[in-house]
Motif scaffolding. Structure first.
Motif, PDB file in Angstrom:
ATOM      1  N   PRO A  84       0.839  -1.210   0.000  1.00  0.00           N
ATOM      2  CA  PRO A  84       0.000   0.000   0.000  1.00  0.00           C
ATOM      3  C   PRO A  84       0.868   1.251   0.000  1.00  0.00           C
ATOM      4  O   PRO A  84       1.066   1.901   1.018  1.00  0.00           O
ATOM      5  CB  PRO A  84      -0.806  -0.147   1.296  1.00  0.00           C
ATOM      6  N   ASP A  85       1.387   1.614  -1.174  1.00  0.00           N
ATOM      7  CA  ASP A  85       2.397   2.663  -1.281  1.00  0.00           C
ATOM      8  C   ASP A  85       2.245   3.386  -2.606  1.00  0.00           C
ATOM      9  O   ASP A  85       3.095   3.295  -3.488  1.00  0.00           O
ATOM     10  CB  ASP A  85       3.792   2.032  -1.148  1.00  0.00           C
ATOM     11  N   LEU A  86       1.166   4.163  -2.747  1.00  0.00           N
ATOM     12  CA  LEU A  86       0.953   4.893  -3.988  1.00  0.00           C
ATOM     13  C   LEU A  86       2.049   5.931  -4.226  1.00  0.00           C
ATOM     14  O   LEU A  86       2.513   6.105  -5.355  1.00  0.00           O
ATOM     15  CB  LEU A  86      -0.414   5.596  -3.959  1.00  0.00           C
ATOM     16  N   GLY A  90       5.058   1.559  -4.826  1.00  0.00           N
ATOM     17  CA  GLY A  90       5.279   0.192  -4.370  1.00  0.00           C
ATOM     18  C   GLY A  90       6.704  -0.287  -4.460  1.00  0.00           C
ATOM     19  O   GLY A  90       6.963  -1.477  -4.302  1.00  0.00           O
ATOM     20  N   ARG A  91       7.645   0.623  -4.684  1.00  0.00           N
ATOM     21  CA  ARG A  91       9.047   0.225  -4.836  1.00  0.00           C
ATOM     22  C   ARG A  91       9.877   0.549  -3.596  1.00  0.00           C
ATOM     23  O   ARG A  91      11.094   0.425  -3.618  1.00  0.00           O
ATOM     24  CB  ARG A  91       9.639   0.887  -6.086  1.00  0.00           C
ATOM     25  N   ARG A  92       9.209   0.952  -2.511  1.00  0.00           N
ATOM     26  CA  ARG A  92       9.892   1.163  -1.244  1.00  0.00           C
ATOM     27  C   ARG A  92       9.567   0.006  -0.312  1.00  0.00           C
ATOM     28  O   ARG A  92       8.398  -0.376  -0.156  1.00  0.00           O
ATOM     29  CB  ARG A  92       9.456   2.477  -0.600  1.00  0.00           C
ATOM     30  N   LYS A  93      10.574  -0.557   0.320  1.00  0.00           N
ATOM     31  CA  LYS A  93      10.345  -1.670   1.239  1.00  0.00           C
ATOM     32  C   LYS A  93       9.601  -1.188   2.474  1.00  0.00           C
ATOM     33  O   LYS A  93       9.874  -0.102   3.000  1.00  0.00           O
ATOM     34  CB  LYS A  93      11.669  -2.319   1.635  1.00  0.00           C
ATOM     35  N   MET A  94       8.658  -1.997   2.934  1.00  0.00           N
ATOM     36  CA  MET A  94       7.895  -1.704   4.135  1.00  0.00           C
ATOM     37  C   MET A  94       7.997  -2.893   5.084  1.00  0.00           C
ATOM     38  O   MET A  94       8.168  -4.036   4.650  1.00  0.00           O
ATOM     39  CB  MET A  94       6.420  -1.440   3.789  1.00  0.00           C
ATOM     40  N   ALA A  95       7.880  -2.607   6.375  1.00  0.00           N
ATOM     41  CA  ALA A  95       7.867  -3.677   7.373  1.00  0.00           C
ATOM     42  C   ALA A  95       6.445  -4.223   7.453  1.00  0.00           C
ATOM     43  O   ALA A  95       5.560  -3.601   8.040  1.00  0.00           O
ATOM     44  CB  ALA A  95       8.318  -3.140   8.729  1.00  0.00           C
ATOM     45  N   VAL A  96       6.215  -5.370   6.828  1.00  0.00           N
ATOM     46  CA  VAL A  96       4.882  -5.966   6.793  1.00  0.00           C
ATOM     47  C   VAL A  96       4.965  -7.407   7.296  1.00  0.00           C
ATOM     48  O   VAL A  96       5.985  -8.081   7.126  1.00  0.00           O
ATOM     49  CB  VAL A  96       4.290  -5.944   5.364  1.00  0.00           C
ATOM     50  N   SER A  97       3.887  -7.857   7.894  1.00  0.00           N
ATOM     51  CA  SER A  97       3.820  -9.233   8.379  1.00  0.00           C
ATOM     52  C   SER A  97       3.207 -10.129   7.318  1.00  0.00           C
ATOM     53  O   SER A  97       2.590  -9.644   6.345  1.00  0.00           O
ATOM     54  CB  SER A  97       2.969  -9.301   9.649  1.00  0.00           C
ATOM     55  N   ALA A  98       3.346 -11.415   7.510  1.00  0.00           N
ATOM     56  CA  ALA A  98       2.737 -12.368   6.583  1.00  0.00           C
ATOM     57  C   ALA A  98       1.223 -12.214   6.567  1.00  0.00           C
ATOM     58  O   ALA A  98       0.579 -12.356   5.515  1.00  0.00           O
ATOM     59  CB  ALA A  98       3.135 -13.788   6.976  1.00  0.00           C
ATOM     60  N   GLU A  99       0.645 -11.929   7.714  1.00  0.00           N
ATOM     61  CA  GLU A  99      -0.806 -11.757   7.801  1.00  0.00           C
ATOM     62  C   GLU A  99      -1.261 -10.517   7.033  1.00  0.00           C
ATOM     63  O   GLU A  99      -2.289 -10.540   6.341  1.00  0.00           O
ATOM     64  CB  GLU A  99      -1.254 -11.662   9.263  1.00  0.00           C
ATOM     65  N   GLU A 100      -0.488  -9.432   7.124  1.00  0.00           N
ATOM     66  CA  GLU A 100      -0.831  -8.229   6.371  1.00  0.00           C
ATOM     67  C   GLU A 100      -0.718  -8.475   4.872  1.00  0.00           C
ATOM     68  O   GLU A 100      -1.579  -8.028   4.082  1.00  0.00           O
ATOM     69  CB  GLU A 100       0.088  -7.077   6.790  1.00  0.00           C
ATOM     70  N   HIS A 129       4.343  -7.137  -6.835  1.00  0.00           N
ATOM     71  CA  HIS A 129       4.970  -6.006  -7.525  1.00  0.00           C
ATOM     72  C   HIS A 129       6.116  -5.434  -6.708  1.00  0.00           C
ATOM     73  O   HIS A 129       6.062  -5.367  -5.472  1.00  0.00           O
ATOM     74  CB  HIS A 129       3.927  -4.904  -7.752  1.00  0.00           C
ATOM     75  N   GLY A 130       7.146  -4.955  -7.401  1.00  0.00           N
ATOM     76  CA  GLY A 130       8.168  -4.111  -6.819  1.00  0.00           C
ATOM     77  C   GLY A 130       8.790  -4.635  -5.545  1.00  0.00           C
ATOM     78  O   GLY A 130       9.331  -5.745  -5.486  1.00  0.00           O
ATOM     79  N   ALA A 131       8.718  -3.812  -4.492  1.00  0.00           N
ATOM     80  CA  ALA A 131       9.329  -4.179  -3.217  1.00  0.00           C
ATOM     81  C   ALA A 131       8.694  -5.435  -2.637  1.00  0.00           C
ATOM     82  O   ALA A 131       9.386  -6.264  -2.030  1.00  0.00           O
ATOM     83  CB  ALA A 131       9.221  -3.021  -2.230  1.00  0.00           C
TER      84      ALA A 131
END
Length: 270
Positions: A84-86, A90-100, A129-131
């Motif tokens: 979720p990075d308009l 979507g090419r910036r890494k984010m700290a996301v969990s497997a559930e997210e 896509h991307g990251a």
């Protein structure tokens, strides 16, 4: 670097059989009044369309229009799910969990399924896509999150990821009953170890070089790294990017070269 799971290409020059290669393009990435790429002009040259689902790019209207172009040209539709990075495309890494990742994939896949059905088509595969793509290719938990979402919606949909056995996430994907298909990138650089060089803003590429790389993927199962070394790739599909400044010229050159080489261009997913 080599593909370690199902989904290799079918080139067999030594046996005299023509190779087959899918050409997929990341597209549908316009948003509101912001226009990015020329999906309609690219569509005649490709066999699969990985359509943005609104998180990294795209919106309902552009999703519908791109799906309509794909149906009109007999091109297979894939859900190009992103972070979720308009703003960052979507090419910036984010700290996301497997559930997210699972829930975000569910949301995006469901949206494109409805749009594709309304256009007279259907979603046939899922591609991060991307990251998110880079994260999933290296993290079994995140790849498993995407696969869990696919399994909950339609376990027959394959998951498309990088051809890289050094960071093998195939077990995490197959644990959910989902088939992993390997991909190579004709218009991105590779590090000598096989990692992709992700461009924050897509640059123009020499169409002849991209076309040559696509032929090598089909015929030899190889692609060049940025230092000139050769990497082994077992890929059923080669990707080019619809947001590149000369994407139409690249798509035309790739298709013309594959046709000239007798390499059949056909979707990897039915």
């Amino acid at each position: 670097m080599s593909g370690g799971a199902a989904g290799g290409g079918s080139g067999d020059a030594a046996g005299g059989r023509p190779a087959t290669l899918d050409v997929n393009v990341d597209m549908g990435e316009s948003f509101g009044r912001w226009r990015l790429g020329d999906d309609a002009a690219i569509m005649p040259f490709v066999s699969s369309a990985s359509i943005a689902c609104g998180f990294h790019a795209g919106d309902p209207r552009n999703m519908r229009e791109t799906a309509g172009h794909a149906v009109a040209h007999g091109v297979t539709i894939g859900a190009h799910v992103g972070l979720p990075d308009l703003i960052g495309f979507g090419r910036r890494k984010m700290a996301v969990s497997a559930e997210e990742v699972r829930d975000d994939t569910l949301y995006q896949l469901g949206a494109l399924q409805a749009v594709a059905r309304a256009a007279g088509g259907r979603v046939a595969y899922v591609k991060p896509h991307g990251a998110l793509y880079v994260l999933c290719a290296a993290d079994p938990a995140l790849a498993g999150g995407v696969a869990e979402a696919i399994a909950a919606v339609d376990p027959t949909l394959p998951l498309l990821l990088l051809a890289d056995a050094d960071r093998d996430v195939s077990a995490a994907v197959s644990a959910h009953g989902v088939r992993l298909v390997r991909e190579a990138f004709a218009d991105l650089e590779y590090e000598p170890g096989g990692a992709l060089v992700i461009e924050r803003v897509k640059q123009a590429w020499d169409p002849a070089r991209v076309a040559e790389r696509a032929v090598r993927v089909a015929r030899e199962g190889t692609i060049d790294a940025r230092d000139g070394s050769s990497l082994q790739v077992d890929a059923a599909t080669v990707c080019i990017h619809g947001d590149g400044p000369n994407a139409v010229e690249i798509a035309r050159a790739v298709r013309a070269r594959l046709d000239a080489e007798g390499i059949a261009v056909a979707p990897f997913a039915g």
